[in-house]
Every structure is written in C-alpha cells, then in structure tokens.
Design an enzyme around this catalytic site. Sequence first.
Site, mmCIF file in Angstrom:
data_model
loop_
_atom_site.group_PDB
_atom_site.id
_atom_site.type_symbol
_atom_site.label_atom_id
_atom_site.label_comp_id
_atom_site.label_asym_id
_atom_site.label_seq_id
_atom_site.Cartn_x
_atom_site.Cartn_y
_atom_site.Cartn_z
ATOM 1 N N ILE A 1 -70.790 79.494 39.732
ATOM 2 C CA ILE A 1 -70.911 79.920 38.342
ATOM 3 C C ILE A 1 -70.633 78.770 37.356
ATOM 4 O O ILE A 1 -71.081 78.798 36.211
ATOM 5 C CB ILE A 1 -69.964 81.113 38.087
ATOM 6 C CG1 ILE A 1 -70.429 81.984 36.942
ATOM 7 C CG2 ILE A 1 -68.525 80.670 37.893
ATOM 8 C CD1 ILE A 1 -69.682 83.313 36.871
ATOM 9 N N ASN B 1 -62.391 72.414 49.707
ATOM 10 C CA ASN B 1 -61.013 72.238 49.255
ATOM 11 C C ASN B 1 -60.120 73.276 49.933
ATOM 12 O O ASN B 1 -60.421 74.465 49.889
ATOM 13 C CB ASN B 1 -60.937 72.415 47.738
ATOM 14 C CG ASN B 1 -61.927 71.515 47.010
ATOM 15 O OD1 ASN B 1 -62.197 70.396 47.450
ATOM 16 N ND2 ASN B 1 -62.493 71.994 45.919
ATOM 17 N N GLN C 1 -58.265 73.810 45.678
ATOM 18 C CA GLN C 1 -58.820 75.141 45.973
ATOM 19 C C GLN C 1 -58.331 76.143 44.939
ATOM 20 O O GLN C 1 -57.119 76.313 44.747
ATOM 21 C CB GLN C 1 -58.411 75.613 47.380
ATOM 22 C CG GLN C 1 -59.063 76.945 47.742
ATOM 23 C CD GLN C 1 -58.817 77.387 49.184
ATOM 24 O OE1 GLN C 1 -57.942 76.855 49.865
ATOM 25 N NE2 GLN C 1 -59.583 78.354 49.638
ATOM 26 N N VAL C 2 -59.288 76.794 44.285
ATOM 27 C CA VAL C 2 -58.968 77.811 43.282
ATOM 28 C C VAL C 2 -59.232 79.211 43.844
ATOM 29 O O VAL C 2 -58.428 80.122 43.662
ATOM 30 C CB VAL C 2 -59.798 77.578 41.993
ATOM 31 C CG1 VAL C 2 -59.567 78.702 40.995
ATOM 32 C CG2 VAL C 2 -59.452 76.220 41.375
ATOM 33 N N HIS D 1 -64.815 78.238 51.324
ATOM 34 C CA HIS D 1 -66.148 77.947 50.808
ATOM 35 C C HIS D 1 -66.441 76.460 50.866
ATOM 36 O O HIS D 1 -65.541 75.630 50.743
ATOM 37 C CB HIS D 1 -66.319 78.470 49.374
ATOM 38 C CG HIS D 1 -65.254 77.994 48.425
ATOM 39 N ND1 HIS D 1 -64.018 78.587 48.338
ATOM 40 C CD2 HIS D 1 -65.254 76.978 47.526
ATOM 41 C CE1 HIS D 1 -63.291 77.954 47.413
ATOM 42 N NE2 HIS D 1 -64.023 76.974 46.915
ATOM 43 N N PHE D 2 -67.717 76.178 51.054
ATOM 44 C CA PHE D 2 -68.201 74.800 51.082
ATOM 45 C C PHE D 2 -69.120 74.602 49.894
ATOM 46 O O PHE D 2 -70.054 75.381 49.683
ATOM 47 C CB PHE D 2 -68.943 74.520 52.398
ATOM 48 C CG PHE D 2 -68.038 74.599 53.594
ATOM 49 C CD1 PHE D 2 -67.376 73.472 54.058
ATOM 50 C CD2 PHE D 2 -67.799 75.815 54.226
ATOM 51 C CE1 PHE D 2 -66.508 73.555 55.142
ATOM 52 C CE2 PHE D 2 -66.932 75.909 55.314
ATOM 53 C CZ PHE D 2 -66.283 74.771 55.772
ATOM 54 N N HIS D 3 -68.830 73.564 49.133
ATOM 55 C CA HIS D 3 -69.648 73.231 47.968
ATOM 56 C C HIS D 3 -70.815 72.342 48.415
ATOM 57 O O HIS D 3 -70.603 71.344 49.112
ATOM 58 C CB HIS D 3 -68.835 72.416 46.954
ATOM 59 C CG HIS D 3 -67.646 73.117 46.371
ATOM 60 N ND1 HIS D 3 -67.667 73.687 45.117
ATOM 61 C CD2 HIS D 3 -66.400 73.331 46.859
ATOM 62 C CE1 HIS D 3 -66.472 74.213 44.850
ATOM 63 N NE2 HIS D 3 -65.684 74.012 45.898
HETATM 64 P P1 AMP Z 1 -62.665 75.693 44.488
HETATM 65 O O1 AMP Z 1 -62.077 74.977 43.320
HETATM 66 O O2 AMP Z 1 -63.012 74.773 45.643
HETATM 67 O O3 AMP Z 1 -61.838 76.886 44.923
HETATM 68 O O4 AMP Z 1 -64.064 76.210 43.990
HETATM 69 C C1 AMP Z 1 -64.272 77.478 43.467
HETATM 70 C C2 AMP Z 1 -65.742 77.572 43.140
HETATM 71 O O5 AMP Z 1 -66.046 78.943 42.941
HETATM 72 C C3 AMP Z 1 -66.156 76.834 41.866
HETATM 73 O O6 AMP Z 1 -67.388 76.142 42.132
HETATM 74 C C4 AMP Z 1 -66.389 77.968 40.873
HETATM 75 O O7 AMP Z 1 -67.348 77.660 39.906
HETATM 76 C C5 AMP Z 1 -66.859 79.050 41.803
HETATM 77 N N1 AMP Z 1 -66.716 80.418 41.321
HETATM 78 C C6 AMP Z 1 -65.598 81.041 40.868
HETATM 79 N N2 AMP Z 1 -65.866 82.319 40.525
HETATM 80 C C7 AMP Z 1 -67.174 82.517 40.792
HETATM 81 C C8 AMP Z 1 -68.074 83.612 40.646
HETATM 82 N N3 AMP Z 1 -67.673 84.801 40.169
HETATM 83 N N4 AMP Z 1 -69.358 83.444 41.004
HETATM 84 C C9 AMP Z 1 -69.801 82.258 41.483
HETATM 85 N N5 AMP Z 1 -69.001 81.191 41.647
HETATM 86 C C10 AMP Z 1 -67.728 81.299 41.303
#
Ligand code: AMP
Length: 141
Positions: free
Chosen positions: A33, A88, A95-96, A101-103
Amino acid sequence: MGSNCIFCKIIKGEIPTDSKIFEDENCFVFLSISPVNFGHALVIPKKHFENIYEVPDELIAKLSVAIKKTAKAVKKAVNAHGINIANNNERPAGQVVPHLHFHIIPRFSKDGDINILAEHHKKYKNGEAKSVAEKIKSEWE
Ligand code: AMP
Ligand code: ZN
C-alpha cells in the site's frame, strides 16, 4: 495471532483489496500500500507465521518460487532496471507487520541512493493499484 493480523484479513477477504496479483494454496501476492516504487509487491504465506524463524522448510521452498515469479513479472510490468528482494524480521530490523512477508521492489537507475527500509514512500491514486496489479498479472509466467 492470526485473527487480528492485517495480512490474514486481506487473505481471507475481510479487508478488500484490488491489488491482488496471485494466490495458490500456500502463497498470496499483492501490492504494498506504500510502495518504494509503483509495482512494489509483497509475497506472503497464507498461513500466519510471524517471521522467517518459524516458517516450515517446505513452505519457504514454495514461497521462494513465488518470489522468483513475482520478481520477473514485476520487472517486466513496470520496466524496472533492477529488483530488490527484502525480508525484515523483528522490529529492530524494520518489520512493522508481524506476518512473514517478502518485499519485491522494482528499482530504477534514477532512484539513486534510497533507503528501501525507510517509511514510506509513494501513494497510488484511485484505480492505479488495480491497473498495476493487472499489468503484473499479465506478465505472470
Ligand atoms: P515491513 O516494514 O517489512 O513490516 O513492511 C510492511 C509492508 O506492508 C509495507 O510495504 C507496507 O506498505 C505494507 N502494508 C501495510 N499495510 C498494508 C495493507 N493494508 N495493504 C497492503 N500493504 C500493506
Ligand atoms: Zn497473519
């Protein structure tokens, strides 16, 4: 944890998304997003695992194939000059969202020296995410 997880909700359709690219029984692929660049995709297991330490070997093997296919499709779809693949694990590593997940991040020569971990990035306007997702789907092999 899964029941309160935003990515689990997206997988289950509890949060609607028009940016789904691919799914099979194990993997789900959709657009971030807040992309570093448009076309930035996330490859996740359908089953909830918080990070890479926990995911079973057989599942990460399957995710690896999806990561490769996503990288190739994203590169073609947005004519990227390169691709970063990032994962992450735990907050100090950036990691948030606590669902593995893999970017898959398309990169361009003009990007220069950007921090792909920095929060964040671009915003899709109405309908743009859907059309980028459709384009990536059309390049899926
Ligand atoms: P990280 O910082 O590695 O945990 O990455 C979290 C990723 O999730 C980031 O690329 C965000 O933009 C993405 N993200 C968070 N919420 C959503 C959502 N509702 N839909 C799509 N992507 C999301
Ligand atoms: Zn989850």
